[in-house]
Design a protein around this motif. Structure first.
Motif, PDB file in Angstrom:
ATOM      1  N   GLY A  25       4.307   9.222 -50.085  1.00  0.00           N
ATOM      2  CA  GLY A  25       3.391   8.343 -49.354  1.00  0.00           C
ATOM      3  C   GLY A  25       3.567   8.412 -47.850  1.00  0.00           C
ATOM      4  O   GLY A  25       3.314   7.457 -47.132  1.00  0.00           O
ATOM      5  N   GLN A  26       3.958   9.601 -47.338  1.00  0.00           N
ATOM      6  CA  GLN A  26       4.313   9.601 -45.919  1.00  0.00           C
ATOM      7  C   GLN A  26       3.172   9.930 -44.946  1.00  0.00           C
ATOM      8  O   GLN A  26       3.378   9.965 -43.751  1.00  0.00           O
ATOM      9  N   GLY A  27       1.963  10.160 -45.459  1.00  0.00           N
ATOM     10  CA  GLY A  27       0.817  10.276 -44.554  1.00  0.00           C
ATOM     11  C   GLY A  27       0.459  11.682 -44.123  1.00  0.00           C
ATOM     12  O   GLY A  27       0.786  12.650 -44.810  1.00  0.00           O
ATOM     13  N   PRO A  28      -0.220  11.809 -42.953  1.00  0.00           N
ATOM     14  CA  PRO A  28      -0.819  13.076 -42.532  1.00  0.00           C
ATOM     15  C   PRO A  28       0.154  14.254 -42.442  1.00  0.00           C
ATOM     16  O   PRO A  28      -0.268  15.405 -42.468  1.00  0.00           O
ATOM     17  N   GLY A  29       1.453  13.980 -42.331  1.00  0.00           N
ATOM     18  CA  GLY A  29       2.411  15.089 -42.234  1.00  0.00           C
ATOM     19  C   GLY A  29       2.727  15.729 -43.571  1.00  0.00           C
ATOM     20  O   GLY A  29       3.489  16.687 -43.642  1.00  0.00           O
ATOM     21  N   LEU A  30       2.125  15.206 -44.667  1.00  0.00           N
ATOM     22  CA  LEU A  30       2.500  15.675 -46.013  1.00  0.00           C
ATOM     23  C   LEU A  30       2.483  17.200 -46.138  1.00  0.00           C
ATOM     24  O   LEU A  30       3.451  17.801 -46.580  1.00  0.00           O
ATOM     25  N   VAL A  31       1.365  17.858 -45.757  1.00  0.00           N
ATOM     26  CA  VAL A  31       1.357  19.308 -45.965  1.00  0.00           C
ATOM     27  C   VAL A  31       2.018  20.082 -44.830  1.00  0.00           C
ATOM     28  O   VAL A  31       2.481  21.188 -45.038  1.00  0.00           O
ATOM     29  N   ALA A  55      -7.310  22.875 -38.361  1.00  0.00           N
ATOM     30  CA  ALA A  55      -7.371  24.147 -39.080  1.00  0.00           C
ATOM     31  C   ALA A  55      -6.516  25.193 -38.360  1.00  0.00           C
ATOM     32  O   ALA A  55      -5.905  26.055 -38.995  1.00  0.00           O
ATOM     33  N   GLY A  56      -6.459  25.092 -37.026  1.00  0.00           N
ATOM     34  CA  GLY A  56      -5.591  25.986 -36.255  1.00  0.00           C
ATOM     35  C   GLY A  56      -4.129  25.807 -36.658  1.00  0.00           C
ATOM     36  O   GLY A  56      -3.377  26.779 -36.743  1.00  0.00           O
ATOM     37  N   PHE A  57      -3.726  24.567 -36.951  1.00  0.00           N
ATOM     38  CA  PHE A  57      -2.345  24.345 -37.435  1.00  0.00           C
ATOM     39  C   PHE A  57      -2.123  25.126 -38.730  1.00  0.00           C
ATOM     40  O   PHE A  57      -1.061  25.698 -38.957  1.00  0.00           O
ATOM     41  N   ALA A  58      -3.156  25.108 -39.606  1.00  0.00           N
ATOM     42  CA  ALA A  58      -3.019  25.818 -40.888  1.00  0.00           C
ATOM     43  C   ALA A  58      -2.811  27.308 -40.630  1.00  0.00           C
ATOM     44  O   ALA A  58      -1.957  27.945 -41.259  1.00  0.00           O
ATOM     45  N   LEU A  59      -3.583  27.865 -39.680  1.00  0.00           N
ATOM     46  CA  LEU A  59      -3.415  29.292 -39.351  1.00  0.00           C
ATOM     47  C   LEU A  59      -2.008  29.561 -38.829  1.00  0.00           C
ATOM     48  O   LEU A  59      -1.362  30.544 -39.184  1.00  0.00           O
ATOM     49  N   LEU A  75      -2.585  29.918 -46.510  1.00  0.00           N
ATOM     50  CA  LEU A  75      -3.761  30.790 -46.533  1.00  0.00           C
ATOM     51  C   LEU A  75      -4.912  30.051 -47.227  1.00  0.00           C
ATOM     52  O   LEU A  75      -6.050  30.039 -46.753  1.00  0.00           O
ATOM     53  N   LEU A  76      -4.584  29.410 -48.334  1.00  0.00           N
ATOM     54  CA  LEU A  76      -5.567  28.613 -49.078  1.00  0.00           C
ATOM     55  C   LEU A  76      -6.181  27.539 -48.183  1.00  0.00           C
ATOM     56  O   LEU A  76      -7.395  27.343 -48.128  1.00  0.00           O
ATOM     57  N   LEU A  77      -5.325  26.859 -47.456  1.00  0.00           N
ATOM     58  CA  LEU A  77      -5.797  25.786 -46.577  1.00  0.00           C
ATOM     59  C   LEU A  77      -6.718  26.357 -45.484  1.00  0.00           C
ATOM     60  O   LEU A  77      -7.752  25.775 -45.156  1.00  0.00           O
ATOM     61  N   GLY A  85     -18.107  25.466 -50.906  1.00  0.00           N
ATOM     62  CA  GLY A  85     -17.257  25.911 -49.793  1.00  0.00           C
ATOM     63  C   GLY A  85     -17.245  24.892 -48.668  1.00  0.00           C
ATOM     64  O   GLY A  85     -16.205  24.639 -48.048  1.00  0.00           O
ATOM     65  N   SER A  86     -18.408  24.305 -48.417  1.00  0.00           N
ATOM     66  CA  SER A  86     -18.473  23.275 -47.382  1.00  0.00           C
ATOM     67  C   SER A  86     -17.685  22.039 -47.800  1.00  0.00           C
ATOM     68  O   SER A  86     -16.915  21.468 -47.029  1.00  0.00           O
ATOM     69  N   ALA A  87     -17.896  21.635 -49.054  1.00  0.00           N
ATOM     70  CA  ALA A  87     -17.256  20.401 -49.511  1.00  0.00           C
ATOM     71  C   ALA A  87     -15.736  20.551 -49.590  1.00  0.00           C
ATOM     72  O   ALA A  87     -14.984  19.669 -49.172  1.00  0.00           O
ATOM     73  N   VAL A  88     -15.284  21.688 -50.112  1.00  0.00           N
ATOM     74  CA  VAL A  88     -13.845  21.890 -50.258  1.00  0.00           C
ATOM     75  C   VAL A  88     -13.256  22.311 -48.917  1.00  0.00           C
ATOM     76  O   VAL A  88     -13.630  23.342 -48.369  1.00  0.00           O
ATOM     77  N   GLY A  89     -12.380  21.496 -48.384  1.00  0.00           N
ATOM     78  CA  GLY A  89     -11.823  21.836 -47.080  1.00  0.00           C
ATOM     79  C   GLY A  89     -10.539  21.086 -46.820  1.00  0.00           C
ATOM     80  O   GLY A  89      -9.829  20.685 -47.762  1.00  0.00           O
ATOM     81  N   LEU A  90     -10.251  20.872 -45.548  1.00  0.00           N
ATOM     82  CA  LEU A  90      -9.043  20.108 -45.195  1.00  0.00           C
ATOM     83  C   LEU A  90      -9.068  18.763 -45.912  1.00  0.00           C
ATOM     84  O   LEU A  90      -8.030  18.209 -46.259  1.00  0.00           O
TER      85      LEU A  90
END
Ligand code: PHE
Length: 451
Positions: free
Chosen positions: A289-295, A116-120, A318-320, A24-29
């Motif tokens: 290949g467009q960078g941090p905006g991918l997701v 992570a707040g963006f993900a929420l 939700l997964l993120l 759980g710790s390893a799997v993240g953003l």
């Protein structure tokens, strides 16, 4: 050592509980947000191949070293390392390793929580159907409207850090363990569902080719170092997390075997995340290949166009969010365990105090997206500097000190005792990696950062 009576920490209730927590710790953003876009920029398969070599060649031996050190010390990161150093007749100054961890994790969490707040926020807006009419331009401006609004970013950051504090305050077995035993299976099911969906309805073959056929033409020195940094970050190394999770580890559990399981699961999830994302990216003719905006910018365009996108997109975010929460608790834990030992305050107060400080420092990262976006130091925003400091300095220096300490300063007998479940041959291989291969590889990072 002036450590309060509360220094005796809880232990994980089973091997499975520990594995869930460490995975759980390893799997993240790092896996779902960062890995796919770094692979996208670094030539797909070539990046993936180099990354795999770093995870298993360097990451696993470092993880074994870090977990062993934590279990031997039986205290918060700085006190654990200090205790082992004194027991081994070495300078207590080695506790710096633990401080790098506590401070590094604190700083990482301060901006991790903002992302992570963006993900929420994306999860909520996608489920509400607010993002169902996006084209490329509208998607970019939605992201801009969120990040540009100080109060909005602050709100989601506050919400995320509160969730983290809530779980950590409940303790190791009732909080951390309980959260991960519910959240990790949920995460896995969501991920498998999304991968199957993407492979069936997206451009699966193209994505598989992209991720597994190496194109070395895009690989530069920078890409190689990025892969090494990403391996450390994704495996939660050198930030005190594995020290404190090792401290909670019962003695009969095999550290090398656990480290291999954690690294394999972490890598598996990163690859599955790629297999969930790229088929959609290619099917909708978007840029890999467009960078941090991918997701946050690219994927929502696809979600807006596909049938059932509100549900699929909502589930993706939700997964993120779940992945980020099971990592953020492990970033708060090193500091909370230290506060518990030293201030003799209970867990609830330690978690609120630690999390509150993280929230305040996080304000700098919140502002980096809006009011402070033009204020730079060394050409980077506040968040950019924190990211640079933690990824390029604290993590590699911390990792280097860990392998040097464990490889050269802790006796062979003590380490053999900690790693008692493996054969002599396996132990010798690990020790050679920790003494020679890992320190040299890490020196290579410094060289590139300084040059
Ligand atoms: N491994 C986490 C991720 O991939 C981040 C993390 C790093 C968590 C270090 C704890 C310690 O998102």
């Amino acid at each position: 050592m002036a450590v309060a009576a509360s220094a005796t920490h809880e232990h994980w209730s089973s091997r499975a509980a520990f594995i869930f927590a460490a995975v759980g710790s390893a799997v993240g953003l790092g896996n779902i947000w960062k890995f796919p876009y770094e692979a996208g920029q670094g030539g797909g398969g070539a990046f993936v191949l180099i990354y795999l070599v770093f995870v298993f060649g360097i990451g696993v031996p470092v993880m074994i070293a870090e977990l062993s050190l934590g279990r031997r010390g039986q205290m918060s990161p700085p006190n654990s390392v200090k205790k082992v150093a004194i027991d081994e007749g070495r300078s207590p100054a080695w506790q710096a390793i633990g401080w790098f961890g506590v401070i590094g994790a604190f700083l990482v969490l301060s901006f991790y929580s903002v992302i992570a707040g963006f993900a929420l926020s994306y999860m909520t807006n996608t489920f509400l159907g607010n993002l169902s009419v996006l084209d490329g331009q509208a998607s970019a401006s939605h992201f801009g409207a969120l990040t540009g609004n100080f109060w909005l970013v602050l709100f989601w950051h506050a919400l995320f850090i509160s969730l983290t504090i809530f779980v950590v305050a409940r303790g190791v077995t009732k909080g951390l363990e309980k959260a991960v035993t519910w959240l990790m299976p949920a995460l896995f099911c969501l991920l498998v569902f999304l991968v199957v969906y993407s492979l069936i309805f997206g451009a699966g073959a193209e994505a598989v080719r992209f991720l597994f056929e190496p194109d070395f033409s895009k690989v530069t020195g920078r890409v190689v170092l990025e892969a090494l940094g990403q391996a450390f970050f994704s495996l939660s190394l050198a930030l005190g997390t594995m020290l404190i999770y090792g401290c909670y580890l019962p003695r009969d559990i095999s550290i090398p075997r656990s480290a291999l399981v954690v690294a394999s699961a972490d890598t598996g999830v990163a690859l599955l995340a790629g297999l969930a994302i790229f088929p959609i990216v290619f099917a909708y003719g978007l840029e890999a290949g467009q960078g941090p905006g991918l997701v946050f910018v690219t994927l929502p365009i696809a979600f807006a166009q596909m049938p059932g996108g509100v549900i699929i997109g909502g589930m993706f975010f939700l997964l993120l969010s779940i992945a980020a929460l099971t990592s953020s608790i492990s970033l708060l834990e090193p500091m909370v365990s230290w506060l518990e030992e030293h201030k003799a305050v209970d867990r609830l107060k330690s978690a609120i105090l630690g999390g509150g400080l993280v929230f305040m420092v996080g304000l700098g990262s919140v502002l980096s997206f809006n009011h402070w976006s033009d204020i730079t130091l060394f050409g980077r925003t506040f968040l950019g500097n924190l990211d640079f400091l933690t990824n390029n300095i604290i993590m590699p220096v911390g990792g280097f000190l860990i392998v040097v300490f464990v490889g050269w300063r802790v006796s062979r007998a003590s380490m053999r005792d900690e790693l008692h479940t493996i054969s002599d041959r396996q132990f010798n291989i690990w020790r050679a990696m920790a003494r020679y291969v890992c320190p040299l590889a890490l020196l290579a990072i410094f060289y590139s950062v300084l040059s």
